[in-house]
Design a protein around this motif. Sequence first.
Motif, PDB file in Angstrom:
ATOM      1  N   GLN A   1       0.827  -1.195   0.000  1.00  0.00           N
ATOM      2  CA  GLN A   1       0.000   0.000   0.000  1.00  0.00           C
ATOM      3  C   GLN A   1       0.872   1.259   0.000  1.00  0.00           C
ATOM      4  O   GLN A   1       2.011   1.232   0.479  1.00  0.00           O
ATOM      5  CB  GLN A   1      -0.919   0.005   1.224  1.00  0.00           C
ATOM      6  CG  GLN A   1      -1.924  -1.144   1.237  1.00  0.00           C
ATOM      7  CD  GLN A   1      -2.791  -1.126   2.485  1.00  0.00           C
ATOM      8  OE1 GLN A   1      -2.640  -0.252   3.349  1.00  0.00           O
ATOM      9  NE2 GLN A   1      -3.705  -2.084   2.579  1.00  0.00           N
ATOM     10  N   PRO A   2       0.357   2.373  -0.533  1.00  0.00           N
ATOM     11  CA  PRO A   2       1.126   3.631  -0.541  1.00  0.00           C
ATOM     12  C   PRO A   2       1.484   4.079   0.881  1.00  0.00           C
ATOM     13  O   PRO A   2       0.674   3.955   1.799  1.00  0.00           O
ATOM     14  CB  PRO A   2       0.177   4.629  -1.213  1.00  0.00           C
ATOM     15  CG  PRO A   2      -0.775   3.786  -2.003  1.00  0.00           C
ATOM     16  CD  PRO A   2      -0.935   2.510  -1.220  1.00  0.00           C
TER      17      PRO A   2
ATOM     18  N   GLU B   1       5.904   4.266   6.166  1.00  0.00           N
ATOM     19  CA  GLU B   1       5.766   5.215   7.271  1.00  0.00           C
ATOM     20  C   GLU B   1       4.929   4.658   8.417  1.00  0.00           C
ATOM     21  O   GLU B   1       4.629   5.365   9.374  1.00  0.00           O
ATOM     22  CB  GLU B   1       5.117   6.516   6.778  1.00  0.00           C
ATOM     23  CG  GLU B   1       5.837   7.180   5.614  1.00  0.00           C
ATOM     24  CD  GLU B   1       7.185   7.736   6.031  1.00  0.00           C
ATOM     25  OE1 GLU B   1       7.431   7.862   7.237  1.00  0.00           O
ATOM     26  OE2 GLU B   1       8.002   8.034   5.131  1.00  0.00           O
ATOM     27  N   ALA B   2       4.548   3.399   8.325  1.00  0.00           N
ATOM     28  CA  ALA B   2       3.693   2.797   9.365  1.00  0.00           C
ATOM     29  C   ALA B   2       4.380   2.836  10.721  1.00  0.00           C
ATOM     30  O   ALA B   2       5.597   2.714  10.824  1.00  0.00           O
ATOM     31  CB  ALA B   2       3.329   1.378   8.977  1.00  0.00           C
ATOM     32  N   LYS B   3       3.581   3.002  11.772  1.00  0.00           N
ATOM     33  CA  LYS B   3       4.107   3.022  13.138  1.00  0.00           C
ATOM     34  C   LYS B   3       4.295   1.578  13.619  1.00  0.00           C
ATOM     35  O   LYS B   3       3.317   0.862  13.836  1.00  0.00           O
ATOM     36  CB  LYS B   3       3.156   3.789  14.073  1.00  0.00           C
ATOM     37  CG  LYS B   3       3.104   5.277  13.774  1.00  0.00           C
ATOM     38  CD  LYS B   3       2.227   6.006  14.784  1.00  0.00           C
ATOM     39  CE  LYS B   3       2.213   7.509  14.491  1.00  0.00           C
ATOM     40  NZ  LYS B   3       1.363   8.243  15.482  1.00  0.00           N
ATOM     41  N   ILE B   4       5.543   1.195  13.753  1.00  0.00           N
ATOM     42  CA  ILE B   4       5.869  -0.160  14.161  1.00  0.00           C
ATOM     43  C   ILE B   4       6.248  -0.231  15.644  1.00  0.00           C
ATOM     44  O   ILE B   4       5.877  -1.160  16.339  1.00  0.00           O
ATOM     45  CB  ILE B   4       7.033  -0.714  13.308  1.00  0.00           C
ATOM     46  CG1 ILE B   4       6.659  -0.667  11.829  1.00  0.00           C
ATOM     47  CG2 ILE B   4       7.366  -2.136  13.717  1.00  0.00           C
ATOM     48  CD1 ILE B   4       5.459  -1.480  11.444  1.00  0.00           C
ATOM     49  N   LEU B   5       6.967   0.777  16.124  1.00  0.00           N
ATOM     50  CA  LEU B   5       7.432   0.782  17.512  1.00  0.00           C
ATOM     51  C   LEU B   5       6.430   1.424  18.423  1.00  0.00           C
ATOM     52  O   LEU B   5       5.730   2.357  18.027  1.00  0.00           O
ATOM     53  CB  LEU B   5       8.765   1.529  17.582  1.00  0.00           C
ATOM     54  CG  LEU B   5       9.905   0.940  16.718  1.00  0.00           C
ATOM     55  CD1 LEU B   5      11.145   1.820  16.821  1.00  0.00           C
ATOM     56  CD2 LEU B   5      10.237  -0.475  17.178  1.00  0.00           C
TER      57      LEU B   5
END
Length: 327
Positions: free
Chosen positions: A318-319, A323-327
């Motif tokens: 996905q676009p 930048e996904a929040k992993i932590l």
Amino acid sequence: METPEEAELCFPQLLNASCKKHMRPHSKAMFFYIVLSSVSVLTVALNMLVITSISHFRQLHSPTNLLLLSLAVSDFLVGLFVMPFQILLTEPCWFLGDLLCAWFYFVPFVTVSASVGHMVLISVDRYVAICDPLHYSTKITQRRAEVCVLLCWISCVFYSFLILYDNLIQPGSYNSCYGECVIIIIGAVDLVINFIIPISAIIILYVRVFVVAVSQARAMRSHITAVKLQRSVTVTVKKSELKAARTLGVVVAVFLMCYCPCYCVSLSGYDITIDSSASFFMIFLLLLNSCLNPVIYALFYPWFRDCVKLIVTLQILQPNSCEAKIL
């Protein structure tokens, strides 16, 4: 029509110049193939998940994770090249030629040396993070980590070339007959450079980390004075660093358990037949370390489990998924 004597040769047309086939029982050979093939596939798949996770998600771009990424690349190469090479070595004869024999040994030397080097770098990283936390961000920068990783790989390639120089320049010179894949190295040199020195450094650094970690854990349990209360933010930071140190300490401990048996036998001077079950077990244990590292991450790192979910469900396509929040 072949005679029984000719049928036992790797190259019957070469007669006495050919090696004799050393056949294993079929059940034993199949066991070797199945185990090594399964671990090879699992090693490639798990380390590919680690490589994808750290390289894709920007929140994971830190000096420590860069070391883990480079270690995963080394482990990935072990699963992709070294383990299949070991499957070929279990065959009674070597049919790929002397040059490929020498270069096939070159890759394991590079990857094993790289794994050892990365363990030393990880130990140094945790040492600075725990023992000098206030200066960690200035001492261990992303740029310095990149330079260290690059130097580690270059030095491992250079070292492997030096230790295999005669075998690479004159491939097959140590074979006693056609159908062998034999190399000769100075075992004492490899033992010192690839085992004694780095293992000593790892143990010394982690003993120091353990001592400091215990003292900090005691300090965090006793908030008595006002000075300690004022450092509550620093304590929180140190707590996360301690957790990372414990996890990477498990990685280092597993590494030592997998690597020590093989090198300790060399240190003892005890000779083990190459095609024996004991030799297979020690080599398998050394290679198994490359498969165990991602398993440790999955058990101790929540961010890795979250990344795997995003990868398996194809959400990374996905676009702006990076930048996904992993932590």
